[in-house]
Design an enzyme around this catalytic site. Structure first.
Site, PDB file in Angstrom:
ATOM      1  N   GLU A  62       0.845  -1.199   0.000  1.00  0.00           N
ATOM      2  CA  GLU A  62       0.000   0.000   0.000  1.00  0.00           C
ATOM      3  C   GLU A  62       0.878   1.245   0.000  1.00  0.00           C
ATOM      4  O   GLU A  62       1.987   1.240   0.529  1.00  0.00           O
ATOM      5  CB  GLU A  62      -0.941  -0.012   1.212  1.00  0.00           C
ATOM      6  CG  GLU A  62      -0.268  -0.129   2.573  1.00  0.00           C
ATOM      7  CD  GLU A  62       0.068   1.217   3.194  1.00  0.00           C
ATOM      8  OE1 GLU A  62      -0.369   2.246   2.651  1.00  0.00           O
ATOM      9  OE2 GLU A  62       0.781   1.231   4.211  1.00  0.00           O
ATOM     10  N   LYS A  63       0.364   2.301  -0.624  1.00  0.00           N
ATOM     11  CA  LYS A  63       1.058   3.589  -0.637  1.00  0.00           C
ATOM     12  C   LYS A  63       0.526   4.430   0.514  1.00  0.00           C
ATOM     13  O   LYS A  63      -0.620   4.860   0.492  1.00  0.00           O
ATOM     14  CB  LYS A  63       0.858   4.310  -1.964  1.00  0.00           C
ATOM     15  CG  LYS A  63       1.563   5.660  -2.021  1.00  0.00           C
ATOM     16  CD  LYS A  63       1.223   6.418  -3.288  1.00  0.00           C
ATOM     17  CE  LYS A  63       1.825   7.811  -3.232  1.00  0.00           C
ATOM     18  NZ  LYS A  63       1.293   8.616  -2.102  1.00  0.00           N
ATOM     19  N   SER A  64       1.350   4.647   1.510  1.00  0.00           N
ATOM     20  CA  SER A  64       0.928   5.404   2.689  1.00  0.00           C
ATOM     21  C   SER A  64       0.887   6.895   2.380  1.00  0.00           C
ATOM     22  O   SER A  64       1.706   7.412   1.625  1.00  0.00           O
ATOM     23  CB  SER A  64       1.891   5.156   3.854  1.00  0.00           C
ATOM     24  OG  SER A  64       2.061   3.778   4.081  1.00  0.00           O
TER      25      SER A  64
END
Length: 391
Positions: A62-64
């Site tokens: 996931e891209k935080s």
């Protein structure tokens, strides 16, 4: 959805100290330049499914939505206590922030040293908000340079030499864990064909996430823009960081005197970065009267500030948030790639539909070396048997 950019819980190093730290980092990474050594992704385009995910092994996470930082763990000489471990976070602006009250042991029981980790500082969504540093790559570990090694190896060092010793140390010393200004953990990495698992994790994450990051499994770590790190966002969340400048209306009264009306809504020009030629105009920011009133109410300087923008359904650039962690707008080629992603978007469904073929081709690629090894082993056994028979 975008969250608040977290503040680094530390003290910024003064210019002289920061320069020496840049020299030390460049020496450790064997780099000739003192600029920020972190990798930067490219926007995910439709072509990347066939040209990258079908042809090469990729991890996905996931891209935080947080503050991108490198963590630098080193040793410094304290005049009172002698050499001691110190930790810094390095921003994209190449600023160094000393982080107090943290300690990283290594897997040999000694304190970690000369280590650089790539990660993201994030805030939790729920109150009371807490800070977390999410690690996803390792450039150097205990003086060992890792940038030339594939991601598999780098993640191996990240887990075995950094994450696991830290977990054990904090488990045995819970009072130390309470003093840490943020928690530290490794991001969950999945094979690209398990992208559905990453999507399914979004609602359960304690922090805001705004997309996916695909990283090539057998690729070295590349400073600067890396064509083998792919950033995917939903179409309506694809954003560009511009530098904004404002032109306020000038009014003239009946006496012929003129003045600038700083309360009126200005024309806002959005600029992109071109490198040597500096910034140049790219578009205009559309603001409603209410949005302008909200910006004025901040009572903060607005001129020449980096602003994150998205395109609405009428193709207008809209304000999302300020990016005070950046000093320059996105580079022009980066902007053009984001525009391509907006105009020809890859949907979540497109990625999910591609997953079975990604898996099929992944398995086929990884089956070939094993088949070749078996053939070599079989041939060797046959040769040895022939030698024994002749003896």
């Amino acid at each position: 959805m975008s969250g608040i950019v977290p503040e680094i819980p530390g003290e910024q190093a003064p210019p002289d100290a920061a320069h020496q730290l840049k020299v030390d980092v460049a020496r450790l990474l064997q780099k000739p330049k003192l600029n920020f050594p972190g990798a930067q992704p490219v926007s995910f385009a439709r072509k990347h499914i066939e040209e990258e995910l079908f042809k090469r092994d990729y991890y996905v996470c996931e891209k935080s939505d947080g503050l991108r930082c490198l963590m630098y763990v080193t040793w410094e000489n304290n005049p009172d206590t002698g050499p001691q471990q110190v930790t810094y976070l390095i921003t994209r602006n190449n600023e160094f922030f000393f982080i107090p009250m943290v300690h990283f042991p290594s897997n040999d029981g000694k304190p970690l040293q000369d280590t650089i980790v790539d990660g993201e500082l994030v805030l939790t969504k729920a109150e009371p908000r807490s800070l977390h540093f999410l690690m996803f790559d390792c450039l150097a570990c205990n003086k060992i340079l890792l940038t030339g090694r594939p991601l598999d190896k780098r993640l191996g060092y990240l887990n075995a030499a950094i994450s696991h010793p830290l977990k054990e140390y904090l488990h045995k010393n819970p009072e130390v864990a309470r003093d840490f200004p943020f928690s530290v953990r490794v991001k969950d990495m999945q094979f690209a064909y398990n992208v559905m698992n990453v999507f399914a994790s979004f609602p359960h994450l304690p922090h805001i996430t705004d997309g996916l990051i695909f990283t090539c499994r057998d690729h070295p770590y590349v400073s600067g823009t890396d064509e083998r790190i792919l950033k995917w966002k939903k179409q309506d969340e694809n954003s560009v960081d511009f530098l904004m400048t404002m032109k306020f209306p000038i009014f003239e009264d009946t006496n012929g005197e003129s003045w600038t009306d700083y309360d009126a809504k200005p024309e806002i020009t959005l600029l992109v970065w071109t490198g040597r030629d500096g910034s140049r105009p790219y578009g205009e920011l559309y603001l409603t009267d209410e949005e302008w009133d909200n910006l004025k109410a901040l009572e903060e300087p607005l001129e020449e500030r980096v602003v994150e923008c998205i395109k609405d359904d009428k193709k207008r650039w809209r304000y999302l948030r300020f990016r005070d962690d950046k000093t320059n707008a996105n580079y022009i080629t980066t902007v053009e790639k984001v525009i391509d992603s907006i105009d020809d978007p890859v949907s979540e469904k497109n990625l999910l539909d591609a997953a079975p073929k990604i898996k099929e081709l992944w398995k086929e690629r990884n089956r070939r070396p094993r088949d070749e090894d078996r053939k070599r082993v079989g041939g060797d056994d046959h040769d040895h048997g022939a030698k024994r028979a002749r003896q």
